[in-house]
Structures are given as C-alpha cells and as structure tokens.
Design an enzyme around this catalytic site. Structure first.
Site, PDB file in Angstrom:
ATOM      1  N   GLU A  97      -1.245   9.820  -5.085  1.00 29.45           N
ATOM      2  CA  GLU A  97      -2.350  10.727  -4.768  1.00 29.45           C
ATOM      3  C   GLU A  97      -2.503  11.797  -5.848  1.00 29.45           C
ATOM      4  O   GLU A  97      -1.606  12.619  -6.064  1.00 29.45           O
ATOM      5  CB  GLU A  97      -2.112  11.372  -3.405  1.00 29.45           C
ATOM      6  CG  GLU A  97      -2.251  10.384  -2.263  1.00 29.45           C
ATOM      7  CD  GLU A  97      -1.871  10.949  -0.920  1.00 29.45           C
ATOM      8  OE1 GLU A  97      -2.244  10.339   0.103  1.00 29.45           O
ATOM      9  OE2 GLU A  97      -1.201  12.006  -0.869  1.00 29.45           O
ATOM     10  N   THR A 113       8.642   1.095   0.858  1.00 26.60           N
ATOM     11  CA  THR A 113       7.502   1.969   0.657  1.00 26.60           C
ATOM     12  C   THR A 113       6.762   2.036   1.959  1.00 26.60           C
ATOM     13  O   THR A 113       7.291   1.636   2.986  1.00 26.60           O
ATOM     14  CB  THR A 113       6.611   1.460  -0.481  1.00 26.60           C
ATOM     15  OG1 THR A 113       5.584   2.407  -0.680  1.00 26.60           O
ATOM     16  CG2 THR A 113       6.041   0.106  -0.166  1.00 26.60           C
ATOM     17  N   LYS A 162       0.848  -1.177   0.000  1.00 26.42           N
ATOM     18  CA  LYS A 162       0.000   0.000   0.000  1.00 26.42           C
ATOM     19  C   LYS A 162       0.888   1.232   0.000  1.00 26.42           C
ATOM     20  O   LYS A 162       2.022   1.214   0.461  1.00 26.42           O
ATOM     21  CB  LYS A 162      -0.956   0.009   1.196  1.00 26.42           C
ATOM     22  CG  LYS A 162      -0.309   0.180   2.549  1.00 26.42           C
ATOM     23  CD  LYS A 162       0.013   1.605   2.962  1.00 26.42           C
ATOM     24  CE  LYS A 162      -1.179   2.514   2.787  1.00 26.42           C
ATOM     25  NZ  LYS A 162      -0.790   3.942   3.018  1.00 26.42           N
ATOM     26  N   ASN A 222      -4.309  16.260   0.571  1.00 24.67           N
ATOM     27  CA  ASN A 222      -3.438  16.446   1.721  1.00 24.67           C
ATOM     28  C   ASN A 222      -3.733  17.707   2.516  1.00 24.67           C
ATOM     29  O   ASN A 222      -3.332  17.818   3.666  1.00 24.67           O
ATOM     30  CB  ASN A 222      -1.976  16.408   1.271  1.00 24.67           C
ATOM     31  CG  ASN A 222      -1.554  14.993   0.917  1.00 24.67           C
ATOM     32  OD1 ASN A 222      -1.275  14.198   1.793  1.00 24.67           O
ATOM     33  ND2 ASN A 222      -1.531  14.678  -0.369  1.00 24.67           N
TER      34      ASN A 222
END
Length: 421
Positions: free
Chosen positions: A294, A209, A198, A416
């Site tokens: 994102e 990651t 993820k 964000n």
C-alpha cells in the site's frame, strides 16, 4: 525470460540454500497445474462493485495442506479450514474479499459453514472438502444471501482459462493481481506448480501472507505436502513485511491433484526438485506482495550477516525492515544511517557496537561502530533507486537472515486512515 524456453533458473530463496534447477516460468497461475479450474465474479460484497468471490476447484478430492496466521485473533474461515485440513483432503477453495468475517463470533462461524455447505451442494461434493478464506474489513458479518445467490454463476464459470478472474476477485487494496507458475521434469514427467496471492497491507506474516492458493499436478502424500509447504512459506512469505502488522486471516493453501503421474517421495531427488519449485512460486508471489504494498514506491532488501544465532539474525533483519523510521528514510531518500543502526541495536540481537558494519548498495557507511564521512548527496542518490540493498554485519557469529520490505509513504497513511469508511 520467455515462457517458451527452458532455462536454468538460479535463485536464492531468502534464508535457504542456493539451488539450481532446470525449470521454466509458465502462464496459467493457479490453474497452470492439470486438474484444477477457477472462477471469479462479483457477488456484491464490496461497495465498489468489483469482483469479490473466487473459487478454485479440483475434479476430485486431492491432497491438501495449509498454513495459517499465528495471530491470537483468528477469523472464522481460518478456524474452519484448519479443522478440515486435518484430514489432508480437499476439493474446493472458496474465497471472498470485502469482508474478513473476523470478530463475528458464533454467527461468523455459522455464516462460513453455510456458504461452504451451499457451494458443496452446488458442486455435488462433500462439505468437508470445501475450504474457505476471507479478506477485508474486520467486524462486519458476511452477506451470506449475496454469496449464495452468486454461487451458481461462480460454479458455471469454472475453467482453467479463468485463473486471472480468480486472482482479481481476491484483491482488496491491491493494485495488481499476483500469479506465478513453473514447470519442470520429475522422473521424466512434466510437473507444474502454480499459484495466486493477494496482500498489500497488514503484511508481517510469521508464516504466510494474507491469502494464497498454490496448486500442483504432482502426486504427494498430505503429510509431506504439509511439511514442504511450511518450509516454503517460512522462507518466503515469512520473510516479507509491508507495515509490520499481522493479519487475522493469513492463509496459504496447497492442493496436489496428481494428474501429471509424477510421484513425490520423501527420500528421493523428486522431493528436492518439487520443494525448489514450490519455493520458486512462493518466492515470486512474496516479492510481488511487497512490490504492491500500500502506497509503496520502493523495495528494500535487508541482509543481516554475522549474527550469533539464526534467531538473532532474523530478529535484527525484521527490526530494521519494519522500523517506521527506516522505511520513511527510504521513502524520502533521507541520508540517515543512524536509523538503521538504532533498529539493529533495538532488535535484541547481541553484538559489539564497536564492530557494527552497515552498507547501502555496497557503499560502506558504518565501520567499526562509527559512521563514515560519506557525502549526503551520494547516499541520497543510492536511496532514490527503486530497489535498495541494505547489509548489516554484526560480526558476532556466522548466522544470516534476509527480509524484503518497502518504503512507508503518505499514500499508505491515506489508504489506511479511511479504510473502514
């Protein structure tokens, strides 16, 4: 490529030698390898009521290794799992999303140990063989009571069929679960390596990651598994960036059940084949992390060649890949090659600016340190592609490095700007 067919898989893991191995991609993700089961459920950690608790477990203690964030600020599960992996054995990995359990002090350490202890009791295994990982908002305490109430159902649902449920339960802002698995023959035995990962933001790892679990049914000593995992992570997860920010929770676990009967030895050909399989799975997962970045709409490969040293080539590639101006140039298909040149020059890599060369999608835009008269319409057309290749030639030596990144869009800012609220 169809899973039912054996195929010569030719691939270049970024920054490693070219390998050709007979293997095939197979379904099954983190439970593709024999000896592992998984589950994923909703425990109520997330306000969104989405799955947020995952478990990967083996039938017995197995060889295990891990690599972790090099951030000076590290979450409680990172500290605990790092310590437990010194023994080189594990049997279960418990992962929660929705709470990072970071900046929680001694209480956070107690929380992580408590849920590990509760899971060990539920499964009837030793607590020292339970690894933990968390992802989500930094600061809040983990809702231990909710996690403990969910553990019986999580344990009951353990199955090789539930790999996708586990992959779903570890997501935060990700849009898609990320799974991969391959199989190949080693010493006449069919061996599999699989995994799940993820990560969509806060991706600029120096080793891994945000979260990843890799499994294999090969038999391998913990020390050798640890070395091969470090190498694979450095050449795959360590060569991607979404936003240039390194997480406090970065974790990659590798577990080896030995259920295939194939033994991986340090000095034999089995080591090379297994290393290629491990890198193939890690490489595919790493690429999917960037693809799911994102707000990302495009991916960009940055190849730096002609570096004086590997370290300088790496620094240059990372500087270009993580430059907000380069990434917004990509987002807007804005023909501004000067941003690439400026990032290269700011990287600390030594080169003669008068010899700098830059190409985008094979079209030379800078040669001999000078911008060439390429029409803006041509460059805009190149930058509109979903995958863009940038080549920077420093003409300072023979070293090279590759980074994989994505564009920086308004959607990233929107996500964000309200992450904690």
């Amino acid at each position: 490529m169809r899973n039912a067919e054996w195929t010569i898989v030719s691939f270049r893991i970024p920054n490693s030698e070219f390998r050709i191995r007979l293997m095939r991609w197979v379904p099954g993700g983190v439970t593709a390898a024999a000896g592992f089961a998984a589950s994923g459920i909703q425990a109520g950690i997330k306000r969104s009521r989405k799955p947020d608790l995952a478990l990967v477990a083996a039938a017995r203690p197995v060889a295990a290794a891990g690599v972790f964030t090099t951030n000076r600020v590290q979450a409680a599960p990172v500290l605990i799992s790092r310590e437990r992996l010194r023994r080189g054995r594990a049997q279960a990995v418990l992962i929660n999303s929705g709470c990072a359990n970071c900046l929680t002090g001694a209480a956070g350490m107690r929380d992580a140990r408590r849920i590990a202890r509760s899971l060990a009791a539920q499964l009837g295994i030793a607590e020292r063989h339970v690894l933990v990982a968390s992802t989500g908002l930094i600061g809040p305490r983990l809702p231990v009571a909710k996690v403990e109430r969910a553990l019986p159902a999580l344990a009951r649902q353990l199955s090789r069929r539930h790999h996708e449920a586990a992959a779903q339960a570890i997501l935060t802002t990700d849009l898609h679960p990320k799974e991969a698995a391959v199989e190949a023959r080693i010493a006449g035995r069919l061996v599999r390596v699989g995994g799940m990962a993820k990560g969509a933001g806060m991706i600029a790892p120096s080793m891994a990651t945000m979260l990843c679990v890799l499994t294999t049914d090969a038999g391998i000593a913990p020390g050798l598994l640890a070395r091969l995992l470090r190498d694979a992570a450095a050449r795959t997860f360590g060569c991607i960036s979404v936003d240039g920010d390194m997480s406090t929770n970065d974790t990659v676990f590798a577990l080896a059940s030995g259920a295939s009967g194939a033994a991986i030895r340090a000095g034999g050909s089995s080591r090379e084949t297994f290393a290629a399989m491990l890198e193939a799975v890690a490489g595919r997962l790493a690429e999917r992390l960037v693809q799911d970045g994102e707000g990302a709409a495009k991916r960009m490969t940055v190849d730096v060649v002609g570096g004086r040293t590997a370290r300088e080539a790496q620094a240059c590639a990372r500087q270009v890949a993580e430059s907000p101006l380069v990434k917004t140039m990509l987002a807007g298909s804005d023909p501004n090659v000067g941003r690439i040149a400026a990032a290269a020059g700011a990287s600390g890599a030594w080169f003669d600016p008068a010899r700098l060369e830059i190409r985008v999608e094979g079209v030379r835009l800078v040669a001999g340190g000078m911008a060439l008269p390429v029409p803006g319409t041509v460059l805009r057309r190149l930058l509109r592609r979903p995958r863009v290749r940038v080549l920077v030639h420093l003409h300072a030596g023979s070293s090279a490095w590759r980074m994989l990144t994505c564009d920086l869009t308004e959607e990233y800012v929107r996500i964000n700007a309200g992450y904690a609220t």
